[in-house]
Design a protein around this motif. Structure first.
Motif, PDB file in Angstrom:
ATOM      1  N   VAL A 108       5.263 -70.587 -76.566  1.00 40.29           N
ATOM      2  CA  VAL A 108       5.032 -69.582 -77.242  1.00 40.29           C
ATOM      3  C   VAL A 108       3.494 -68.978 -76.877  1.00 40.29           C
ATOM      4  O   VAL A 108       3.581 -67.632 -76.845  1.00 40.29           O
ATOM      5  CB  VAL A 108       5.097 -70.090 -78.647  1.00 40.29           C
ATOM      6  CG1 VAL A 108       4.597 -69.023 -79.741  1.00 40.29           C
ATOM      7  CG2 VAL A 108       6.444 -70.324 -79.044  1.00 40.29           C
ATOM      8  N   HIS A 109       2.574 -69.667 -76.933  1.00 36.18           N
ATOM      9  CA  HIS A 109       1.510 -69.241 -76.667  1.00 36.18           C
ATOM     10  C   HIS A 109       1.009 -68.406 -75.254  1.00 36.18           C
ATOM     11  O   HIS A 109       0.691 -67.422 -75.150  1.00 36.18           O
ATOM     12  CB  HIS A 109       0.369 -70.609 -76.310  1.00 36.18           C
ATOM     13  CG  HIS A 109      -0.895 -70.155 -76.109  1.00 36.18           C
ATOM     14  ND1 HIS A 109      -1.878 -69.908 -77.384  1.00 36.18           N
ATOM     15  CD2 HIS A 109      -1.805 -70.092 -75.206  1.00 36.18           C
ATOM     16  CE1 HIS A 109      -3.376 -69.793 -76.926  1.00 36.18           C
ATOM     17  NE2 HIS A 109      -3.014 -69.694 -75.399  1.00 36.18           N
ATOM     18  N   GLY A 110       1.927 -68.977 -74.201  1.00 33.48           N
ATOM     19  CA  GLY A 110       1.853 -68.188 -72.700  1.00 33.48           C
ATOM     20  C   GLY A 110       2.621 -66.696 -73.196  1.00 33.48           C
ATOM     21  O   GLY A 110       2.138 -65.867 -72.666  1.00 33.48           O
ATOM     22  N   ILE A 150      -9.926 -64.991 -76.779  1.00 34.81           N
ATOM     23  CA  ILE A 150     -11.219 -65.392 -76.332  1.00 34.81           C
ATOM     24  C   ILE A 150     -12.171 -64.761 -77.480  1.00 34.81           C
ATOM     25  O   ILE A 150     -13.246 -65.724 -77.658  1.00 34.81           O
ATOM     26  CB  ILE A 150     -11.529 -64.298 -75.089  1.00 34.81           C
ATOM     27  CG1 ILE A 150     -10.555 -64.888 -73.698  1.00 34.81           C
ATOM     28  CG2 ILE A 150     -13.087 -64.426 -74.545  1.00 34.81           C
ATOM     29  CD1 ILE A 150     -10.415 -64.181 -72.702  1.00 34.81           C
ATOM     30  N   PHE A 151     -12.051 -63.847 -77.979  1.00 35.25           N
ATOM     31  CA  PHE A 151     -12.864 -63.419 -79.183  1.00 35.25           C
ATOM     32  C   PHE A 151     -12.291 -63.958 -80.389  1.00 35.25           C
ATOM     33  O   PHE A 151     -11.286 -64.002 -80.675  1.00 35.25           O
ATOM     34  CB  PHE A 151     -13.329 -62.090 -79.026  1.00 35.25           C
ATOM     35  CG  PHE A 151     -13.876 -61.451 -77.857  1.00 35.25           C
ATOM     36  CD1 PHE A 151     -15.099 -61.871 -77.334  1.00 35.25           C
ATOM     37  CD2 PHE A 151     -13.252 -60.823 -77.053  1.00 35.25           C
ATOM     38  CE1 PHE A 151     -15.687 -61.399 -76.300  1.00 35.25           C
ATOM     39  CE2 PHE A 151     -13.876 -60.129 -75.732  1.00 35.25           C
ATOM     40  CZ  PHE A 151     -15.084 -60.484 -75.508  1.00 35.25           C
ATOM     41  N   ASP A 152     -13.332 -64.356 -81.240  1.00 34.24           N
ATOM     42  CA  ASP A 152     -12.868 -64.819 -82.731  1.00 34.24           C
ATOM     43  C   ASP A 152     -11.835 -63.877 -83.464  1.00 34.24           C
ATOM     44  O   ASP A 152     -10.913 -64.276 -83.941  1.00 34.24           O
ATOM     45  CB  ASP A 152     -13.982 -65.084 -83.592  1.00 34.24           C
ATOM     46  CG  ASP A 152     -14.854 -66.413 -83.128  1.00 34.24           C
ATOM     47  OD1 ASP A 152     -14.317 -67.091 -82.197  1.00 34.24           O
ATOM     48  OD2 ASP A 152     -16.062 -66.655 -83.584  1.00 34.24           O
ATOM     49  N   GLU A 153     -12.023 -62.479 -83.313  1.00 33.65           N
ATOM     50  CA  GLU A 153     -11.426 -61.613 -83.862  1.00 33.65           C
ATOM     51  C   GLU A 153     -10.104 -61.460 -83.345  1.00 33.65           C
ATOM     52  O   GLU A 153      -8.890 -61.378 -84.181  1.00 33.65           O
ATOM     53  CB  GLU A 153     -11.931 -59.979 -84.144  1.00 33.65           C
ATOM     54  CG  GLU A 153     -12.298 -59.481 -82.705  1.00 33.65           C
ATOM     55  CD  GLU A 153     -13.534 -59.751 -82.068  1.00 33.65           C
ATOM     56  OE1 GLU A 153     -14.019 -59.136 -81.298  1.00 33.65           O
ATOM     57  OE2 GLU A 153     -14.376 -60.610 -82.813  1.00 33.65           O
ATOM     58  N   MET A 186      -3.941 -63.998 -83.184  1.00 31.58           N
ATOM     59  CA  MET A 186      -2.848 -64.673 -82.397  1.00 31.58           C
ATOM     60  C   MET A 186      -2.677 -66.187 -82.976  1.00 31.58           C
ATOM     61  O   MET A 186      -1.629 -66.512 -82.622  1.00 31.58           O
ATOM     62  CB  MET A 186      -3.477 -64.775 -80.762  1.00 31.58           C
ATOM     63  CG  MET A 186      -2.468 -65.669 -79.900  1.00 31.58           C
ATOM     64  SD  MET A 186      -3.334 -65.375 -78.289  1.00 31.58           S
ATOM     65  CE  MET A 186      -2.140 -66.644 -77.142  1.00 31.58           C
ATOM     66  N   GLU A 187      -3.604 -66.854 -83.446  1.00 34.56           N
ATOM     67  CA  GLU A 187      -3.282 -68.083 -83.727  1.00 34.56           C
ATOM     68  C   GLU A 187      -2.316 -68.210 -84.911  1.00 34.56           C
ATOM     69  O   GLU A 187      -1.459 -68.922 -85.054  1.00 34.56           O
ATOM     70  CB  GLU A 187      -4.668 -68.965 -84.031  1.00 34.56           C
ATOM     71  CG  GLU A 187      -5.423 -69.219 -82.740  1.00 34.56           C
ATOM     72  CD  GLU A 187      -6.605 -69.846 -82.660  1.00 34.56           C
ATOM     73  OE1 GLU A 187      -7.236 -70.053 -83.767  1.00 34.56           O
ATOM     74  OE2 GLU A 187      -7.339 -70.018 -81.746  1.00 34.56           O
ATOM     75  N   PRO A 188      -2.634 -67.365 -86.115  1.00 35.27           N
ATOM     76  CA  PRO A 188      -1.673 -67.529 -87.269  1.00 35.27           C
ATOM     77  C   PRO A 188      -0.288 -67.124 -86.593  1.00 35.27           C
ATOM     78  O   PRO A 188       0.679 -67.485 -87.415  1.00 35.27           O
ATOM     79  CB  PRO A 188      -2.493 -66.502 -87.979  1.00 35.27           C
ATOM     80  CG  PRO A 188      -3.887 -66.555 -87.870  1.00 35.27           C
ATOM     81  CD  PRO A 188      -3.961 -66.588 -86.326  1.00 35.27           C
ATOM     82  N   LEU A 189      -0.338 -66.022 -85.856  1.00 36.46           N
ATOM     83  CA  LEU A 189       0.951 -65.696 -85.267  1.00 36.46           C
ATOM     84  C   LEU A 189       1.721 -66.757 -84.519  1.00 36.46           C
ATOM     85  O   LEU A 189       2.974 -67.037 -84.858  1.00 36.46           O
ATOM     86  CB  LEU A 189       0.880 -64.667 -84.245  1.00 36.46           C
ATOM     87  CG  LEU A 189       2.135 -63.751 -83.667  1.00 36.46           C
ATOM     88  CD1 LEU A 189       2.813 -63.420 -84.881  1.00 36.46           C
ATOM     89  CD2 LEU A 189       1.495 -62.558 -82.907  1.00 36.46           C
ATOM     90  N   TYR A 203      -1.512 -60.586 -76.332  1.00 34.32           N
ATOM     91  CA  TYR A 203      -2.445 -60.988 -77.518  1.00 34.32           C
ATOM     92  C   TYR A 203      -3.317 -62.114 -76.577  1.00 34.32           C
ATOM     93  O   TYR A 203      -3.244 -62.284 -75.614  1.00 34.32           O
ATOM     94  CB  TYR A 203      -1.474 -62.131 -78.218  1.00 34.32           C
ATOM     95  CG  TYR A 203      -0.578 -61.166 -79.223  1.00 34.32           C
ATOM     96  CD1 TYR A 203      -1.241 -60.919 -80.452  1.00 34.32           C
ATOM     97  CD2 TYR A 203       0.767 -60.888 -78.875  1.00 34.32           C
ATOM     98  CE1 TYR A 203      -0.315 -60.088 -81.461  1.00 34.32           C
ATOM     99  CE2 TYR A 203       1.317 -60.228 -79.662  1.00 34.32           C
ATOM    100  CZ  TYR A 203       0.994 -59.690 -80.970  1.00 34.32           C
ATOM    101  OH  TYR A 203       1.716 -59.075 -81.697  1.00 34.32           O
ATOM    102  N   ASP A 204      -4.420 -62.322 -77.187  1.00 36.15           N
ATOM    103  CA  ASP A 204      -5.565 -63.047 -76.676  1.00 36.15           C
ATOM    104  C   ASP A 204      -6.229 -64.050 -77.941  1.00 36.15           C
ATOM    105  O   ASP A 204      -6.153 -63.560 -78.861  1.00 36.15           O
ATOM    106  CB  ASP A 204      -6.494 -62.397 -75.739  1.00 36.15           C
ATOM    107  CG  ASP A 204      -7.089 -63.120 -74.706  1.00 36.15           C
ATOM    108  OD1 ASP A 204      -7.325 -64.429 -74.629  1.00 36.15           O
ATOM    109  OD2 ASP A 204      -7.442 -62.480 -73.584  1.00 36.15           O
TER     110      ASP A 204
END
Length: 178
Positions: free
Chosen positions: A132-134, A144-147, A152-155, A141-142
């Motif tokens: 899923v991450h890949g 690298i930056f907190d924003e 991405m992470e909640p998705l 999606y990325d």
């Protein structure tokens, strides 16, 4: 890029999945059916993230070992170490549909095994998360930056929840390699 749930009738995959198994460990006893696991992860992802593709589009998955992924990580990212997953977007994104080559994802057996053991989570769940991450990386999606990570992470968590997989970011010990 926005995330939205696709209607049930549209939940067929908008791309083919080509699988290459390079490392024999992936086919040993107790290993998951990689075709089924990849299709399940992709289906859950595209049910949440609407994706328009050209006919005949493809995502390829390479199930490799740490030596191969270390070489790829060194050649393409300048990091001389193994990692769990690498994503390589295909055709340049445009305003229209993606494809036909959406991209490639490489997954390293030893690292994924070690991480799932260290984190105390089932191997299949960790592998599903990394697919899923890949895919999300291929879709633009990325983290690298907190924003970007805040999107991405909640998705990822939402997609994994539809599969009955716990939030991988709930553990303070888990962090994706950047």
């Amino acid at each position: 890029m926005s995330a939205m749930t696709a209607p049930a009738a549209e939940r067929t995959l908008p791309f083919e999945i080509a699988i290459q198994v390079e490392a024999d460990d992936w086919t040993g006893a107790g290993m998951p059916d990689l075709d089924a696991l990849a299709a399940r992860a992709a289906s859950a992802t595209t049910a949440i993230v609407a994706l328009e593709t050209v006919p005949g589009s493809e995502v390829s998955l390479l199930f490799c070992n740490d030596a191969t992924i270390r070489d790829l990580n060194n050649r393409f990212r300048g990091k001389d170490k193994a990692t769990n997953v690498l994503s390589f977007p295909g055709d340049e994104p445009s305003e229209g549909p993606m494809g036909p080559l959406i991209g490639d994802i490489a997954l390293a057996f030893e690292t994924i095994c070690r991480e799932s053991s260290e984190l105390g989570i089932p191997f299949d769940d960790h592998l599903t998360h990394l697919i899923v991450h890949g895919l999300l990386h291929l879709f633009g999606y990325d983290h690298i930056f907190d924003e970007d990570a805040a999107v991405m992470e909640p998705l990822e968590t939402r997609i994994l929840a539809t599969l009955g997989i716990a939030d991988p970011y709930a553990s303070a010990t888990f962090a994706m390699d950047q």
